[in-house]
Design an enzyme around this catalytic site. Structure first.
Site: not given
Ligand SMILES: NC(=O)c1ccc[n+]([C@@H]2O[C@H](COP(=O)([O-])OP(=O)(O)OC[C@H]3O[C@@H](n4cnc5c(N)ncnc54)[C@H](O)[C@@H]3O)[C@@H](O)[C@H]2O)c1
Length: 262
Positions: A155, A169
């Site tokens: 990501s 995350y």
């Protein structure tokens, strides 16, 4: 052209006689579903793993109602024993996976002051430990057969921290980026490539569950002027899974509409 060199201009890449087998985690919706569809469309047999069995089963049935080229498996990637059983079942049914797409992840937001340690551990186990465990489970057979493709969904949050994502995350995805390089180095000499794909703001159920105003603000800063589509990520992953991608390893591919350029 020098006569002693092989012809490098044509399609000299050998094609496998039997269809390759791909295992895609988190294939029940969003980017994982788009990847599974795309790989299946390219002739691979696709195993769709998800902890939400319904979405994966529905998609597998849509791709091949006879279950010959698409199968769903209900498992949580945190549970290494369950995932080991899935790999064993895929191997018994078709062959050991030639392609592994580590896509399943928990998308999590939150301020650094609010994230509990249990939540931290759960996100790291889902997003990072699972990539370590599953890659080890599948890479041995890829290495033995001297062919394999591992593609990890990272990501932008793992590169820069996230405006929308939480620290847990972001840290897990940064870990995925370095694990990609570690496994790529280990496996490069054995015909197995390992690459990462780093999306941002792709329209999936996970993205749509984030704070809508913050999402709209982020999309407003994307140079291409829109959010990404799961099918666009699917196309990139399909290339990385292909025969032609054998010289690409240890790389991170940004697919973010130009929001982060290196
Ligand atoms: N959508 C984006 O904008 C975006 C941006 C950056 C990175 N990513 C990454 O792309 C991947 C896919 O994201 P998405 O937006 O499609 O997510 P999503 O939440 O829409 O879909 C994820 C799928 O994974 C499954 N899953 C989640 N945890 C699991 C577990 N423990 N075991 C098995 N299955 C599990 C879910 O049931 C779901 O079907 C993720 O790795 C995510 O971090 C997405």
């Amino acid at each position: 052209m020098c006569p002693s060199l092989p012809d490098t201009t044509g399609s000299a890449v050998p094609v496998s006689a039997t269809p390759r087998v791909a295992l895609v985690t988190g294939a029940g919706q969003g980017i994982g579903a788009a990847i599974a569809k795309r790989l299946h469309g390219q002739g691979l047999r696709v195993a769709l793993l998800d902890k939400n069995g319904d979405g994966a089963a529905a998609l597998a049935g849509e791709l091949d109602p006879r279950g010959e080229t698409a199968l769903s498996f209900h498992a949580d990637v945190i549970d290494v024993g369950a995932v080991r059983n899935v790999v064993r079942d895929i191997t018994a049914t078709w062959n050991a996976p030639d392609v592994l797409v580590n896509n399943a992840a928990a998308t999590a937001a939150g301020s650094v002051w609010d994230i509990g340690l249990e939540e931290w551990d759960a996100v790291l186990a889902t997003n990072l430990r699972s990539v370590f465990a599953l890659t080890r489970l599948c890479a041995g057979e890829m290495r033995r057969r001297h062919w394999g493709r591992v593609i990890n969904l990272a990501s932008l949050a793992g590169q820069q921290g996230g405006a929308l994502a939480g620290a847990h995350y972001s840290a897990s995805k940064a870990g995925v980026l370095v694990l990609t390089k570690v496994f790529a180095s280990e496996l490069a000499a054995h015909g197995v490539t390992v690459n990462a794909v780093a999306p941002a703001a792709v329209l999936t159920p996970a993205a749509q569950a984030l704070d809508p105003e913050a999402l709209a603000r982020t999309v407003g800063t994307i140079p291409v002027g829109r959010a990404g589509l799961p099918s666009e990520v699917g196309g990139l992953v399909a290339y990385l899974a292909s025969e032609e991608a054998g010289y690409v390893t240890g790389a991170t591919f940004d697919i973010n509409g130009g929001i982060h350029m290196r």
